[in-house]
Design an enzyme around this catalytic site. Structure first.
Site, mmCIF file in Angstrom:
data_model
loop_
_atom_site.group_PDB
_atom_site.id
_atom_site.type_symbol
_atom_site.label_atom_id
_atom_site.label_comp_id
_atom_site.label_asym_id
_atom_site.label_seq_id
_atom_site.Cartn_x
_atom_site.Cartn_y
_atom_site.Cartn_z
ATOM 1 N N TYR A 43 0.927 -1.217 0.022
ATOM 2 C CA TYR A 43 -0.212 0.066 0.000
ATOM 3 C C TYR A 43 0.908 1.350 0.157
ATOM 4 O O TYR A 43 1.940 1.169 0.681
ATOM 5 C CB TYR A 43 -0.866 0.049 1.226
ATOM 6 C CG TYR A 43 -2.149 -1.061 1.261
ATOM 7 C CD1 TYR A 43 -2.940 -1.127 0.063
ATOM 8 C CD2 TYR A 43 -2.089 -1.885 2.209
ATOM 9 C CE1 TYR A 43 -3.922 -2.033 0.205
ATOM 10 C CE2 TYR A 43 -3.041 -3.006 2.246
ATOM 11 C CZ TYR A 43 -3.976 -2.937 1.159
ATOM 12 O OH TYR A 43 -4.838 -3.937 1.162
ATOM 13 N N HIS B 1 -11.588 3.486 6.245
ATOM 14 C CA HIS B 1 -10.331 2.759 6.155
ATOM 15 C C HIS B 1 -10.049 2.011 7.151
ATOM 16 O O HIS B 1 -8.727 1.490 7.337
ATOM 17 C CB HIS B 1 -9.248 3.612 5.408
ATOM 18 C CG HIS B 1 -9.779 4.097 4.075
ATOM 19 N ND1 HIS B 1 -10.279 5.184 3.825
ATOM 20 C CD2 HIS B 1 -9.482 3.479 2.871
ATOM 21 C CE1 HIS B 1 -10.627 5.397 2.514
ATOM 22 N NE2 HIS B 1 -9.921 4.410 1.870
ATOM 23 N N ARG C 94 -5.414 7.353 -8.836
ATOM 24 C CA ARG C 94 -4.636 6.039 -8.401
ATOM 25 C C ARG C 94 -5.197 4.769 -8.867
ATOM 26 O O ARG C 94 -6.511 4.823 -9.411
ATOM 27 C CB ARG C 94 -4.398 6.123 -6.753
ATOM 28 C CG ARG C 94 -5.651 5.682 -5.956
ATOM 29 C CD ARG C 94 -5.588 5.698 -4.571
ATOM 30 N NE ARG C 94 -4.634 4.822 -4.279
ATOM 31 C CZ ARG C 94 -5.187 3.475 -3.565
ATOM 32 N NH1 ARG C 94 -6.530 3.324 -3.696
ATOM 33 N NH2 ARG C 94 -4.288 2.693 -3.079
ATOM 34 N N ASN D 83 -6.051 0.629 -7.830
ATOM 35 C CA ASN D 83 -5.967 -0.388 -6.606
ATOM 36 C C ASN D 83 -6.500 -1.742 -7.447
ATOM 37 O O ASN D 83 -6.800 -1.695 -8.552
ATOM 38 C CB ASN D 83 -7.148 -0.017 -5.863
ATOM 39 C CG ASN D 83 -7.119 -0.866 -4.600
ATOM 40 O OD1 ASN D 83 -5.949 -1.756 -4.322
ATOM 41 N ND2 ASN D 83 -7.927 -0.873 -3.497
ATOM 42 N N GLU E 184 -9.032 -1.291 -10.286
ATOM 43 C CA GLU E 184 -9.883 -0.240 -9.852
ATOM 44 C C GLU E 184 -8.979 1.212 -10.539
ATOM 45 O O GLU E 184 -8.030 1.491 -9.750
ATOM 46 C CB GLU E 184 -10.100 0.097 -8.790
ATOM 47 C CG GLU E 184 -11.205 -1.164 -8.428
ATOM 48 C CD GLU E 184 -11.996 -0.996 -6.878
ATOM 49 O OE1 GLU E 184 -12.744 -1.619 -6.520
ATOM 50 O OE2 GLU E 184 -11.368 -0.057 -5.948
ATOM 51 N N TYR F 97 -7.116 -9.527 3.414
ATOM 52 C CA TYR F 97 -7.926 -8.371 3.280
ATOM 53 C C TYR F 97 -8.368 -8.191 1.909
ATOM 54 O O TYR F 97 -9.632 -7.922 1.524
ATOM 55 C CB TYR F 97 -7.147 -6.964 3.585
ATOM 56 C CG TYR F 97 -7.984 -5.643 3.481
ATOM 57 C CD1 TYR F 97 -9.137 -5.506 4.315
ATOM 58 C CD2 TYR F 97 -8.039 -4.962 2.577
ATOM 59 C CE1 TYR F 97 -9.982 -4.423 4.166
ATOM 60 C CE2 TYR F 97 -8.704 -3.931 2.356
ATOM 61 C CZ TYR F 97 -10.035 -3.663 3.372
ATOM 62 O OH TYR F 97 -10.623 -2.744 3.183
ATOM 63 N N LYS F 98 -7.679 -8.655 0.911
ATOM 64 C CA LYS F 98 -8.215 -8.321 -0.533
ATOM 65 C C LYS F 98 -9.090 -9.761 -0.901
ATOM 66 O O LYS F 98 -9.667 -9.620 -1.900
ATOM 67 C CB LYS F 98 -6.861 -8.445 -1.562
ATOM 68 C CG LYS F 98 -6.231 -7.105 -1.497
ATOM 69 C CD LYS F 98 -5.235 -7.118 -2.906
ATOM 70 C CE LYS F 98 -4.608 -5.645 -2.667
ATOM 71 N NZ LYS F 98 -5.569 -4.518 -3.061
#
Lengths: 336, 323
Positions: free
Chosen positions: A26, A188, A218, A220, A263, A314-315
């Site tokens: 990240y 978040h 950005r 993701n 994304e 988490y993903k």
């Protein structure tokens, strides 16, 4: 999937491949918008709002999801001006980017009234800015039925950003209905590493200082089975099992069933409401298409192999990255 | 008297807008309204926003926009001539229809709070300008609001426009006693969730904030914007040491650190020059800082390693900068 997508060479050439390095962590990876980003086979990012060959299919999917679950579109009462602001900003964006299909014309000076035409959808609508009865639906839902992007609007007050409105039908493993009304830092909260590394607070400070007309982007990413756009928490019972059936199914199927999901996210300060518009555009490409580009296949392999367990959890790719790696080794041009 | 058309100022930067004076109107003695039109579309703006008007090389004054904010066909500002100032207001008062002017895009530093249950808007003198813009938006979005406009007799710039928009929600006062006899009950009785906005002289802003605090208002509900020229940049002379070159830049009592750096040829990006926009932020490696900006957070000030040179100064006789 609900509406089967056919992926073409165009999708590969326009795909925002999200990995600049063999290792992904990240970061506040923001850059100014509107610059073309080149990839080994093409480019992306010249426009902030993009209409592509999947336009009608994705809008139909959004409309279906909203009909089933209207909570995907929410606007807290104080966000009505921001919703109008977002709609008008997006109309300008579309008219500038796609003048052959879309036009926005001022028809009355005060109160500000416009004629909006979207030839792709046979829309010809005259409306007065801020007058709810001049549109067939609320302004955010209205414009989101004409763009492929999901939208979240962040209000700024008490030195914080608040996710107080939006239309999100293509969430990747989160719930807009759960998050609406939360502050940026609350939203978040669950992301691993973001807080210990102070990335969330730095991103928050950065967003608070965005000036009018400034915008940044950005990327993701995650992995999605069967190319489903809607993998929100709300529909988990429908898509959660896909990760297991992929892992337990034949390896040959992985190339067609497992997708890299990028994304492209834009942060745009809205001029009149001072809210920040967060656009999330989802691009999906099956591993079989990625394997046609050796550099991408190799990079994706290294990133997946290296990704720490907490981030993979988490993903939501703990079950699927193993089969993905194995397929890339077996069927892709990857040498481990 | 002959009039020399102002040559279009040079130094148009990437985001600057080149505009043309559309109308000039004397609102009352010493106060002029100037409107600008653009060859390109003028950006929409948030109520309470200001633009910078560049009136010479490296100098600009900030003025609140008073007109409609949705895809406007013109920008309107009102300027009180300040003969004791640096010359910017006099320069604007000399503008004629057709003159070309360089302005910065609108910046928002005094926005309405979306969740306020009621808005109390207080204007002192020419501080009426951002308040008018707030009122336009409050009417458009059906917000609950009231306005107190305090001005000297005859100095009633924009009072007609306000009256038309506000009706009985506008109170005009001409002296301090009237002002307080009207405001005090509002501070004591306003519905919880009311936000207070003051634009006027520093003394008025301070007095209103003090009275609101005494009446129990939380600081987050009390907002203000000072006149642009009221931002004090002067103070005791000091020197800035530039770490990369070792050069020592003296900063006189009447110039800002930013001006001294630019004068010396040190390129520091900058926009508002009022300590609002954050553009000129520099890293500080040594020396104590007298923070005067509205930009840095309390935490950032406490760190002591960054400052806004357009308004802030050294607290001692020297600062060392990462330049």
């Amino acid at each position: 999937m609900t509406a089967a997508a056919v992926f073409t060479q165009n999708d590969i050439e326009n795909f925002p491949f999200p990995f600049p390095k063999d290792q992904y962590r990240y970061s506040a990876n923001v850059e100014p918008t509107g610059q073309k980003a080149s990839t080994v086979v093409g480019s992306w990012g010249e426009q902030r709002v993009v209409i592509d060959a999947h336009y009608r299919r994705e809008l139909a999917e959004r409309s279906r999801i909203l009909a089933v679950d209207p909570t995907r579109s929410q606007c807290l009462p104080h966000m009505v001006p921001a919703a109008w602001d977002a709609m008008l900003t997006l109309m300008h964006e579309l008219a500038d980017g796609y003048p052959q299909h879309m036009t926005l014309e001022r028809v009355i000076a005060e109160p500000a009234s416009y004629r909006w035409r979207n030839a792709l959808l046979d829309i010809d609508q005259t409306f007065t800015f801020g007058a709810a009865d001049t549109l067939p639906t609320d302004p955010l839902t209205y414009i989101c039925s004409q763009i492929q992007e999901d939208v979240v609007l962040l209000d700024q007050r008490d030195d914080q950003m608040w996710g107080d409105a939006g239309v999100v039908t293509f969430a990747a493993d989160w719930s807009f209905g759960f998050d609406v009304g939360m502050s940026f830092l609350q939203i978040h909260g669950p992301v691993p590493r973001l807080h210990s590394e102070k990335i969330a607070t730095r991103a928050h400070e950065f967003i608070k200082r965005l000036q009018p007309a400034q915008s940044y982007r950005r990327t993701n990413w995650t992995l999605t089975v069967d190319g489903k756009l809607d993998t929100s928490t709300e529909t988990y019972p429908e898509w959660g099992k896909d990760r297991r059936t992929l892992a337990e199914g034949p390896l040959e199927d992985v190339g067609d069933r497992l997708f890299l999901r990028t994304e492209v996210q834009h942060l745009i300060r809205l001029p009149q409401s001072n809210a920040v518009m967060f656009l999330i555009r989802t691009y999906l490409l099956p591993f079989r298409a990625i394997a046609t580009i050796p550099e991408w296949a190799d990079r994706l392999y290294r990133v997946l192999e290296d990704l720490p367990v907490d981030m993979a959890d988490y993903k939501g790719i703990t079950r699927t990255r193993g089969p993905g790696l194995q397929w890339l080794r077996t069927h892709g041009p990857v040498v481990p | 008297m002959t009039h020399t058309v102002n040559a279009p100022p040079t130094g148009l930067t990437g985001t600057d807008l080149l505009v043309t004076v559309g109308t000039v109107r004397e609102l009352c003695d010493g106060i002029r309204e100037v409107t600008f039109t653009g060859a390109q579309a003028l950006p929409s703006f948030t109520p309470g926003s200001h633009i910078g008007v560049r009136w010479g090389t490296g100098v600009q004054n900030s003025y609140s926009l008073t007109g409609p904010c949705t895809d406007p066909d013109h920008y309107a500002i009102c300027v009180r001539r300040d003969d004791a100032g640096r010359g910017g207001s006099a320069w604007i008062h000399a503008l004629r229809v057709g003159d070309q002017v360089v302005i910065t895009p609108p910046r928002s530093a005094f926005a309405p709070i979306s969740v306020a249950r009621h808005h109390v808007l207080i204007a002192g003198g020419i501080g009426v300008t951002p308040i008018l813009s707030h009122v336009r938006a409050a009417v458009q979005w059906h917000r609950s609001f009231e306005v107190i406009y305090s001005h000297r007799p005859g100095q009633d710039a924009l009072a007609d426009e306000l009256q038309n928009l506000c009706g009985d929600r506008l109170t005009i006062v001409h002296d301090v006693d009237d002002f307080w006899s009207h405001l005090t009950p509002i501070l004591e009785d306003s519905v919880l969730g009311t936000h207070l906005y003051t634009c006027g002289p520093a003394m008025m802003i301070d007095a209103v904030a003090a009275a609101a605090t005494a009446a129990g208002w939380p600081a987050q509900r009390v907002h203000s914007e000072q006149f642009s020229s009221a931002v004090a940049t002067g103070g005791a002379p000091f020197a800035a040491r530039l770490r990369r070159t070792g050069v020592l830049v003296p900063v006189g009592a009447d110039v800002s650190l930013l001006e001294a750096l630019l004068e010396r040829g040190v390129a520091v990006p900058n926009l508002c020059r009022q300590g609002v926009c954050g553009e000129c932020r520099v890293t500080v490696r040594g020396g104590r800082i007298d923070h005067r900006d509205f930009y840095l957070t309390d935490d950032e000030r406490a760190e002591g390693d960054t400052m806004m040179p357009c308004v802030s100064r050294a607290a001692g006789d020297q600062v060392e900068l990462e330049l």
